[in-house]
Enzyme design. Sequence first.
Site, mmCIF file in Angstrom:
data_model
loop_
_atom_site.group_PDB
_atom_site.id
_atom_site.type_symbol
_atom_site.label_atom_id
_atom_site.label_comp_id
_atom_site.label_asym_id
_atom_site.label_seq_id
_atom_site.Cartn_x
_atom_site.Cartn_y
_atom_site.Cartn_z
ATOM 1 N N GLN A 1 3.482 3.354 15.855
ATOM 2 C CA GLN A 1 3.096 4.111 14.658
ATOM 3 C C GLN A 1 2.844 5.570 14.993
ATOM 4 O OE1 GLN A 1 3.183 2.103 12.001
ATOM 5 N NE2 GLN A 1 3.068 3.866 10.659
ATOM 6 N N GLU B 1 -1.459 1.102 5.203
ATOM 7 C CA GLU B 1 -0.055 0.909 4.847
ATOM 8 C C GLU B 1 0.469 -0.376 5.495
ATOM 9 O OE1 GLU B 1 4.207 3.297 5.334
ATOM 10 O OE2 GLU B 1 2.437 3.957 6.442
ATOM 11 N N HIS B 2 0.217 -0.515 6.788
ATOM 12 C CA HIS B 2 0.614 -1.708 7.542
ATOM 13 C C HIS B 2 -0.644 -2.344 8.114
ATOM 14 C CE1 HIS B 2 3.801 1.421 8.090
ATOM 15 N NE2 HIS B 2 4.583 0.425 7.691
ATOM 16 N N HIS C 1 -2.152 3.002 -41.467
ATOM 17 C CA HIS C 1 -1.980 1.763 -40.718
ATOM 18 C C HIS C 1 -2.379 0.565 -41.595
ATOM 19 C CE1 HIS C 1 -1.560 4.306 -37.225
ATOM 20 N NE2 HIS C 1 -1.460 3.275 -36.408
ATOM 21 N N ASP D 1 9.768 -2.489 9.517
ATOM 22 C CA ASP D 1 10.401 -1.174 9.418
ATOM 23 C C ASP D 1 11.912 -1.277 9.297
ATOM 24 O OD1 ASP D 1 8.206 0.458 9.439
ATOM 25 O OD2 ASP D 1 8.363 1.053 11.537
ATOM 26 N N HIS E 1 5.625 8.452 15.130
ATOM 27 C CA HIS E 1 6.266 8.972 13.918
ATOM 28 C C HIS E 1 6.022 10.468 13.746
ATOM 29 C CE1 HIS E 1 8.032 5.692 11.595
ATOM 30 N NE2 HIS E 1 7.060 4.910 12.000
#
Length: 440
Positions: free
Chosen positions: A270, A338-339, A432, A372, A273
Amino acid sequence: MTILSAKDFNEYWYRRAGGISGAAVAAGTAPAQDNQVDQAVLEIIRGVRSGGDRALREYSLRFDKSSPDSFEIPLDEARRALAELEATDSALVSALGLAASHIRSFAELQQRSFTDFEVELEPGLFTGQRNIPVERAAVYVPAGRFPLISTVLMGVIPARVAGVDQVILLSPPGVEGKPDRRILAAAALAGADRIFAIGGAQAIAAAAYGTETVPRCDVIVGPGNKYVASAKRLLFGQVGIDFVAGPTDVLIIADDSADPDRLAADLLAQAEHDPDARARALLPDQAMARQVEEGLEKRLATLSTASTARSSLEAGGLIIIYDKIDEAVQIANIIAPEHLELHLRNPEQHIPQLRNYGSLFIGELAAEVLGDYSAGINHTLPTSGSARFTGGLSVRHFIKTVTSLRCERSGGYETSRQAAATIARAEGLEAHRQSAESRQ
């Protein structure tokens, strides 16, 4: 890596690691850089909206590696790129083909979960829903430090499975005026209908408004840098988006059965990245924390992306020592990663308590890297804690669920009509009320 105890987590998280809170934004204390990015992106959006292709060309000259004579890449060029890749790197094409097959199968299962129906709630009152794919979708694929070949598959294939009429790929041009050849090859493999060599915020603006060359799209999906993220956020409403992506992150919950070196490997996967990527772990004791740190250093010594990974770990790497597994689960739900990886002896028993994550990786064999690339689940996932309220990219982002009402004169219809008139009267909306009463 920062190491702290679970009892110190709350203060650390909300003061340092939680990002810009809603309160900070409301108080005007968000970093000035964010405002500067938004202002720059607004200028680009206005320019593309008013200037079309001319503005796109100007922004390409300023921000991309080249400004091609033609933004659109013929599909034959993508097919040639796929054939060339097959000849030079057949293993990669085979791997992409396997990944595409898994992604398509998973997307088809998702698509089948969206059902159309019409039911008679009460006599004479028929309600229903239809799931209609959007007409045109754009998939943005960045190509900065790394060409995200897999993102092509993750965006285009679910759109195709959803039934989108036209799927468009947008990716920045290289020095030759075209996207990376591997991105073109993946676009041919995934089934993109049109491909454009445009990057950055200008690409998002072009897809949102349309230009002489780029058709207006209904939905834009895919990751990107802070300028792309800003453009998607500012244009939401003009166009649909998946979500606004921030820095990627992983959280690992481990117990004493976990392999410290494997934990280090997953954290580095991770961290490499981006310097802003966040790698975090919840561990049972200091001894394992030290072993993980040793594993990190050992792997960093030979890692080609060590500079980026080390910057990430120094800026936001985090190890939290928990006393009880329930404490770890509670912290995971606060972080909303996220993960989320579970390196636990019995991971299944804790799943019901875990509710905030983009994707869950159950057991030590379920590496996040499989998500991924090749296992079928989508890798475009909610970041920056947004897993508290949304999930990852899926077929549903390309589908509109619309509702219908059909009525017949019967008891259920009549009671519903009378109720509508009563509620309209209470709200003071006279027309209405009259509309409802005109049908008695």
